[in-house]
Design a protein around this motif. Sequence first.
Motif, short mmCIF file in Angstrom:
data_model
loop_
_atom_site.label_atom_id
_atom_site.label_comp_id
_atom_site.label_asym_id
_atom_site.label_seq_id
_atom_site.Cartn_x
_atom_site.Cartn_y
_atom_site.Cartn_z
N LEU A 41 28.10 -22.19 -68.51
CA LEU A 41 27.25 -21.00 -68.44
C LEU A 41 26.43 -20.82 -69.72
O LEU A 41 25.26 -20.43 -69.67
N LEU A 42 27.06 -21.13 -70.84
CA LEU A 42 26.35 -21.07 -72.12
C LEU A 42 25.19 -22.06 -72.13
O LEU A 42 24.06 -21.74 -72.55
N SER A 43 25.44 -23.27 -71.65
CA SER A 43 24.41 -24.29 -71.59
C SER A 43 23.26 -23.86 -70.69
O SER A 43 22.08 -24.05 -71.03
N THR A 44 23.58 -23.29 -69.55
CA THR A 44 22.54 -22.84 -68.63
C THR A 44 21.62 -21.84 -69.31
O THR A 44 20.38 -21.91 -69.18
N TYR A 45 22.19 -20.91 -70.06
CA TYR A 45 21.37 -19.92 -70.76
C TYR A 45 20.54 -20.57 -71.87
O TYR A 45 19.32 -20.36 -71.95
N GLY A 48 17.21 -22.67 -71.50
CA GLY A 48 15.92 -22.01 -71.34
C GLY A 48 15.11 -21.94 -72.62
O GLY A 48 13.95 -21.51 -72.60
N TYR A 49 15.69 -22.37 -73.73
CA TYR A 49 15.02 -22.36 -75.03
C TYR A 49 14.84 -23.79 -75.54
O TYR A 49 15.65 -24.67 -75.23
N GLN A 64 33.31 -29.62 -77.48
CA GLN A 64 33.43 -29.57 -76.02
C GLN A 64 32.53 -28.47 -75.45
O GLN A 64 31.94 -28.63 -74.37
N THR A 65 32.43 -27.36 -76.15
CA THR A 65 31.55 -26.27 -75.71
C THR A 65 30.09 -26.69 -75.79
O THR A 65 29.27 -26.30 -74.94
N ALA A 66 29.76 -27.50 -76.78
CA ALA A 66 28.37 -27.97 -76.95
C ALA A 66 28.00 -29.08 -75.97
O ALA A 66 26.80 -29.34 -75.75
N GLU A 67 28.98 -29.74 -75.38
CA GLU A 67 28.72 -30.95 -74.58
C GLU A 67 27.78 -30.72 -73.40
O GLU A 67 26.86 -31.53 -73.18
N PRO A 68 27.93 -29.66 -72.59
CA PRO A 68 26.98 -29.48 -71.48
C PRO A 68 25.54 -29.32 -71.95
O PRO A 68 24.61 -29.82 -71.30
N LEU A 69 25.34 -28.64 -73.08
CA LEU A 69 23.99 -28.50 -73.61
C LEU A 69 23.47 -29.84 -74.13
O LEU A 69 22.28 -30.16 -73.98
N LEU A 148 17.54 -24.00 -83.65
CA LEU A 148 18.81 -24.62 -84.02
C LEU A 148 19.96 -23.92 -83.29
O LEU A 148 20.04 -22.69 -83.31
N VAL A 149 20.82 -24.69 -82.65
CA VAL A 149 22.02 -24.16 -81.98
C VAL A 149 23.25 -24.62 -82.74
O VAL A 149 23.39 -25.81 -83.05
N MET A 150 24.15 -23.66 -83.03
CA MET A 150 25.40 -23.98 -83.72
C MET A 150 26.55 -23.37 -82.93
O MET A 150 26.56 -22.17 -82.66
N ILE A 151 27.53 -24.20 -82.55
CA ILE A 151 28.71 -23.74 -81.83
C ILE A 151 29.86 -23.65 -82.84
O ILE A 151 30.31 -24.68 -83.38
N LEU A 152 30.32 -22.42 -83.09
CA LEU A 152 31.27 -22.18 -84.19
C LEU A 152 32.49 -21.41 -83.71
O LEU A 152 32.84 -21.47 -82.53
N HIS A 153 33.13 -20.70 -84.63
CA HIS A 153 34.42 -20.05 -84.41
C HIS A 153 34.33 -18.55 -84.72
O HIS A 153 33.49 -18.12 -85.52
#
Length: 204
Positions: A41-45, A48-49, A64-69, A148-153
């Motif tokens: 769902l995060l990747s889908t959103y 669009g950018y 793993q969260t970044a993988e779909p994007l 820039l996209v950053m997947i963090l904690h």
Amino acid sequence: MKKIRLFIARHGQTDYNRRGLLQGRGIDAPLDETGFRQADLLSTYLSGYDTDGLYSSSLVRTWQTAEPLRKAKKMDIVREKDLDEMHFGEFEGKPYLDAARELDNIQKFWKRGDLDVPVPGGESPRQVFDRANAAFHDIVRKFSGTSLVMILHGRLIRILVSEWLGMGLKNMHKIEHQNAGINQLVYDGSFKAVYLNKTDHLVS
């Protein structure tokens, strides 16, 4: 300096999150079923950018969260160890409720500005900010794009965003975060918030 659109998202849910266990730099837990769905769902959103760079920490739950994007944008994920979560020392892997009293006592120091006080066996907020902020600025120095996209904690996001927006680390507890929630900032030498902890993309 040119303007950079910065998306900072928290990783999707892990079994540790679901069970209320503390999960810091020393716990390398993967996403659970809910977490993988949140990543999609995060990747889908974010698809669009425009995305010129995709970064994660070195921990499996972020990449793993970044993988779909990554798949959607056909680009690499750059894993940066200095963007790992805060090290929660002797509390890692313990139920939050079991450690809550001691953590509350430590956070009293932080809230009054004693930000060099570490978690026993772990890091202080100042140590975390210094390493992650330095990593971010190193990325920006080498970065030629504008988005820039950053997947963090979660705790790391609180630490960075509170300081970057001028609230100060002692107010980091005021920064809310949820699994796969998104913060959009604009950086042009200083930071401005567009929105914080956006989660409506997770309603499917």
